[in-house]
Design an enzyme around this catalytic site. Structure first.
Site: not given
Ligand code: 3H9
Length: 692
Positions: A108, A128
Site C-alpha cells: 500500500e 490481510e
Molecule cells: C497490514 O499490513 C495491514 C494494513 O493493510 C493496514 C494498516 C493500517 N509484523 O514469517 P517469518 C516476524 S497487515 C511483525 O518466519 P519468512 C515474524 O513473526 C500485515 N512481525 O519469515 C518472525 O519473527 P520471529 C500484512 C512480523 O521469511 C520474523 O518476522 N502483512 C511481521 O518465512 C520472520 O518471519 C503480512 O501479513 C509483521 N508484519 O517470511 C505479512 N511479518 O523470528 C506477514 C513477519 O520472532 N509476514 N514478522 O518468529 C509474512 O508473510 C512473512 O513473515 C514474510 C517473511 C513473507 C514477510
C-alpha cells in the site's frame, strides 16, 4: 548520509534522493518506520536539487506490512496515512524499489509511490484477509484502479502473493530490475522518469478501470457466490468486497473513508484476534526449547518411502516437489504401479488446472522411482514408512530397514498413533527413529505431527522440523502417546458424538452444530464419506452397535447411497427417517434414557472434552505449548481458523466455563470427564492456556 532515525537514512546520488529503511526482520511499518518515511520524504523535498526519490529497503525484504505486534496498540510519530500522503503529494517522482516481499501495508505504501520497480524474484500481495483484516491503507481503493475490479477482488480475497513479472503484466509494477542490482536500476529508472518529465502518476487519480466496471453490480453478486463456500464464517472477505464496491461507486476520498470504517471493524473483531494469534503460533511452533537453532542437522538428498498407497504416494510428492530424489517401495508390483500412476494423475490434474507446466510434471516424476526391493533404500538419508497401522508389520519393516539402510540415516514412521518407542526398540539406532505423521491427502494437507520418541536425538528432531518446513508443511512437535496430540483429542469428540447418539440425539443435529461452529463437516457425515464398513466384519456383526445396525441394513456410507444420511444421485445428504427410527429403537432397547439436547449442549459435549484432553497433553508434556495444539487442529483437523484453535477458543470463552461444565459432566457421566489438573490449576490462578 543523513540518519533520519534508527531505522531510516537518506543519501543523494546524482540528484536522486535514496530513502533507505532498515528495520529487521521484515521492515514492518512500526512507528519509527512510518515516521522515518514521513520525515525522510519531507527532507528529500526540502533540497530542491533532488529530482526524484527512491524508497528502498535493506535486509531480506521490502516492507512486509503493518507491524503485527503493534497493530492494535499505541503508536507514535507520523501515522501511515500521513507518510503515504507525503509520498503521494510529492512534487518529484517517488519510486518504490522492491525486493523480497511487498505485502499488506508495504504494497500500500508502494501504491502511493508514483512508480514501482522490482527484481524478478520479488513478490507482491495484500494478505490481510489471511489475518482476518482488510487492507486499511488504501489498498482496496488503489488496487482496483490499477488492475480492474475482477482481478482486484481475486487478489484481495485470495491474499496470495504474485511474482514481480506477473505484477508487471497486471500494471502493478512498472519495470523489472536486474536481480541483485535493484538500487542501481532503481536510480537509473528514476533518472529516466526525470528525463521524460511526464506528469506524476497518482494511482488515486486513475479512474478508467473503475469506469469500465461501473454499473455492473452482477460482478459483485457473482463474486460473492463464487467465494461463499470457501469464506463461510470469516468476516473480512465480505467487508473487503464492500470496500471494492465503495471504490467503484464513490469518489476516492469517500472510498478511503469507507475502507477506514470497515478496517476499524475487522481490527476489533474476534476473527482477526484468532487469525493474528494463528500467525504468531505458526511461527512459534518451530522453536523447540531444548533443541537450539544451531543444533546440527543431517544432510538429506535421497528419500525412501515404504508403501505406495495413498499416504506413501502423497508423501513422495511433497519431497519431489522441492527437488528430492525419492524411491518408493512396495512389495506388490500392482500396488506399486497403481501408486505411481496415482501420483502421475495428481500431477497431471495440477498441470491441467494451470498450477504448473507439463514440463514440471515430467521433471517431478523423473525424481520418483519405484522398486519392489527394500534393499534399494540402502543409500537413502531418510526413509519414511507409510504402510497400514499394524504394529507387527511396522516392527518387521523397521527390523529390516535397520539392517539395510546406511548408518546415520533417519528412519521415520508415518503412524497416526502407534507407540514409536516400541517401533524404535527393534532397531539398533533408536536415536535415529522419529514419527512423521502426515495427514491425508498428504500432498495437500498442511500439517505434519513430528513425533519425538524417548531416544530420538536432537539432530534428528532438528532435521525433521527443518525438512517439514522445506516441503511447505506446518509442524507440531509432539510426544509419544496413543493418537499423539491430534487423534487423541479427536477420540474425545468421537466418543462423545457417539454417546450423544446412544442417548437419542440425531447424527445430523450433532453434525449441524459442528458445521455451524465452522468445521467442514461433522463426524457422522465424515463416517459416511469414509465408509461405515471400515473394520466392520459381516460375519461377526450382531446388531450390538449402531454401526452394526446400519451396515447390516447395507447402509455403509456414501458409496452405497446411504449411511447415517440418505444420499441422492449427486451425493447430497438428507436426514434419514429410516435411520432415525432405527436409532430410537436402539436407544430404547439399550435402556438409556433419551434426552433432548440444545445446540449448546451438543457443542459443549463434543468440544469441551477435547479441550480438557489438550490440557492433559500439556500437563504430560506431550505438546510444548497450547499454540502448538492449536496449529495442529487448524491445519490438520479443519478447526475454523477464525476461532484460533481449541486452546485459544477455551481461553476466549473462559477456562472457568470449561471447567464448570467438565465438572457437571463428570458428576453425571463419570471419570472420562475428570478435569485435568492443569485446567483446575489455571482456573485457580486466574490464568489462561497461553500462560501455561
Ligand atoms: C497490514 O499490513 C495491514 C494494513 O493493510 C493496514 C494498516 C493500517 N509484523 O514469517 P517469518 C516476524 S497487515 C511483525 O518466519 P519468512 C515474524 O513473526 C500485515 N512481525 O519469515 C518472525 O519473527 P520471529 C500484512 C512480523 O521469511 C520474523 O518476522 N502483512 C511481521 O518465512 C520472520 O518471519 C503480512 O501479513 C509483521 N508484519 O517470511 C505479512 N511479518 O523470528 C506477514 C513477519 O520472532 N509476514 N514478522 O518468529 C509474512 O508473510 C512473512 O513473515 C514474510 C517473511 C513473507 C514477510
Amino acid at each position: 548520509m543523513t540518519h533520519i532515525n534508527d531505522v531510516t537514512s537518506l543519501t543523494v546520488e546524482d540528484g536522486i534522493a535514496i530513502l533507505t529503511l532498515n528495520s529487521p526482520p521484515v521492515n514492518a511499518l512500526s512507528s519509527p518506520v512510518r515516521d522515518g518515511i514521513y520525515r525522510g520524504i519531507q527532507l528529500a523535498l526540502e533540497d530542491k536539487s533532488n529530482k526524484a526519490v527512491v524508497l528502498i529497503c535493506e535486509g531480506r525484504t521490502f516492507i512486509a506490512g503493518a507491524d503485527l505486534v503493534e497493530i492494535s496498540g499505541k503508536s507514535t510519530g507520523a501515522s501511515l496515512t500521513e507518510a503515504q500522503s507525503m509520498i503521494e503529494n510529492s512534487t518529484i517522482p517517488v519510486v518504490a524499489a522492491i525486493h523480497g516481499t511487498a505485502l499488506g501495508g508495504g504494497l500500500e505504501v508502494a501504491l502511493t509511490c508514483h512508480n514501482r520497480i522490482a527484481v524478478p524474484s520479488a513478490m507482491c500481495g495484500l494478505p490481510e484477509v489471511k489475518l482476518g483484516l482488510l487492507p486499511g491503507a488504501g489498498g482496496t481503493q488503489r488496487l482496483p484502479r490499477i488492475v480492474g475490479v475482477e482481478k482486484a477482488l481475486q487478489f484481495l480475497i485470495s491474499g496470495e502473493q504474485i511474482a514481480a513479472p506477473a505484477c508487471v503484466e497486471m500494471g502493478l509494477v512498472d519495470a523489472l530490475a536486474e536481480e541483485g542490482h535493484l538500487r542501481r536500476d532503481a536510480i537509473a529508472f528514476a533518472q529516466q522518469l526525470v528525463a521524460a518529465n511526464k506528469p506524476l502518476q497518482r494511482v488515486r487519480d486513475l479512474n478508467d478501470k473503475l469506469e469500465a466496471d461501473k454499473g455492473k453490480p452482477e460482478i459483485f453478486s457473482q463474486f460473492r457466490k463464487s467465494i461463499a463456500r470457501k469464506t463461510r464464517g470469516f468476516l473480512a472477505p465480505e467487508l473487503i468486497v464492500q470496500c471494492v464496491e465503495a471504490a467503484v461507486n464513490n469518489s476516492f476520498d469517500d472510498g478511503i473513508k469507507e475502507e477506514g470504517r470497515l478496517f476499524a471493524i475487522v481490527l476489533k473483531s474476534k476473527e482477526s484476534a484468532a487469525q493474528l494469534y494463528q500467525f504468531f503460533a505458526e511461527r512459534e511452533c518451530w522453536k523447540i526449547p531444548d533443541v537450539p537453532k544451531d543444533t546440527p542437522t543431517i544432510a538429506l538428498k535421497k528419500i525412501g518411502i515404504v508403501g505406495a498407497g495413498t499416504m506413501g504416494g502423497g508423501i513422495a510428492m511433497n519431497f519431489a516437489n522441492v527437488g528430492y530424489d525419492v524411491t518408493i517401495i512396495d512389495s506388490k508390483p500392482e500396488a506399486l504401479d497403481r501408486g505411481l500412476s496415482v501420483i502421475k494423475g495428481n500431477y497431471d490434474r495440477s498441470a491441467k488446472n494451470g498450477r504448473f507446466t507439463k514440463e514440471e510434471v515430467d521433471s517431478r516424476m523423473a525424481l520418483i522411482s519405484g522398486s519392489l526391493e527394500l534393499s534399494d533404500l540402502a543409500d537413502c538419508d531418510m526413509v519414511i514408512e507409510a504402510v497400514f497401522e499394524n504394529m507387527k508389520v511396522k516392527k518387521q519393516i523397521f527390523t529390516d530397514l535397520d539392517k539395510i539402510v546406511k548408518q546415520g540415516a533417519i528412519l521415520a514412521t508415518n503412524t497416526s498413533g502407534l507407540n514409536i518407542n516400541e517401533i524404535a526398540s527393534v532397531t539398533n539406532r533408536p536415536e535415529f527413529v522419529i514419527g512423521l505423521h502426515f495427514f491425508s491427502p498428504a500432498n495437500v494437507m498442511r500439517l505434519v505431527e513430528v513425533v519425538r520418541a524417548d531416544k530420538t536425538s536432537k539432530e534428528v528432531i532438528n532435521t525433521s522440523m527443518k525438512i517439514a518446513k522445506k516441503i511447505g508443511k506446518m509442524a507440531g512437535l509432539v510426544g509419544v502417546c496413543p493418537g499423539f496430540v491430534g487423534n487423541r483429542m479427536l477420540a474425545q469428540r468421537q466418543r462423545e458424538a457417539n454417546n450423544l447418539v446412544l442417548a437419542g440425539a440425531m447424527p445430523w443435529d450433532i453434525d449441524k452444530v459442528l458445521y455451524d461452529f465452522g468445521f467442514p463437516m461433522g463426524p457422522f457425515a465424515m463416517s459416511d464419506l469414509a465408509g461405515l464398513d471400515i473394520g466392520w466384519n459381516k460375519e461377526k456383526s450382531n446388531g450390538q452397535t449402531i454401526r452394526d445396525v446400519l451396515c447390516e441394513m447395507d447402509r455403509r456410507g456414501q458409496k452405497t447411497g446411504a449411511g447415517y444420511y440418505d444420499y441422492d444421485k449427486n451425493r447430497v445428504p438428507s436426514p434419514s427417517p429410516v435411520v432415525e427410527k432405527s436409532l430410537l429403537e436402539f436407544v430404547k432397547k439399550s435402556g438409556v434414557e433419551k434426552r433432548n439436547y440444545t445446540n449448546d449442549d451438543l457443542l459443549a459435549r463434543c468440544i469441551y472434552p477435547m479441550i480438557n484432553e489438550g490440557a492433559k497433553l500439556l500437563e504430560e508434556g506431550m505438546a510444548i505449548r497450547s499454540s502448538d495444539i492449536d496449529i495442529i487442529w487448524v491445519n490438520g483437523y479443519g478447526w475454523p481458523a477464525y476461532r484460533g484453535g481449541p486452546m485459544f477458543y477455551a481461553d476466549q470463552i473462559g477456562l472457568d466455563t470449561v471447567l464448570a461444565k467438565m465438572k457437571e459432566f463428570e458428576a453425571e457421566f463419570g471419570s472420562a470427564f475428570k478435569p485435568s489438573a492443569l485446567l483446575e490449576k489455571l482456573v485457580a490462578d486466574g490464568k489462561k492456556f497461553k500462560d501455561a
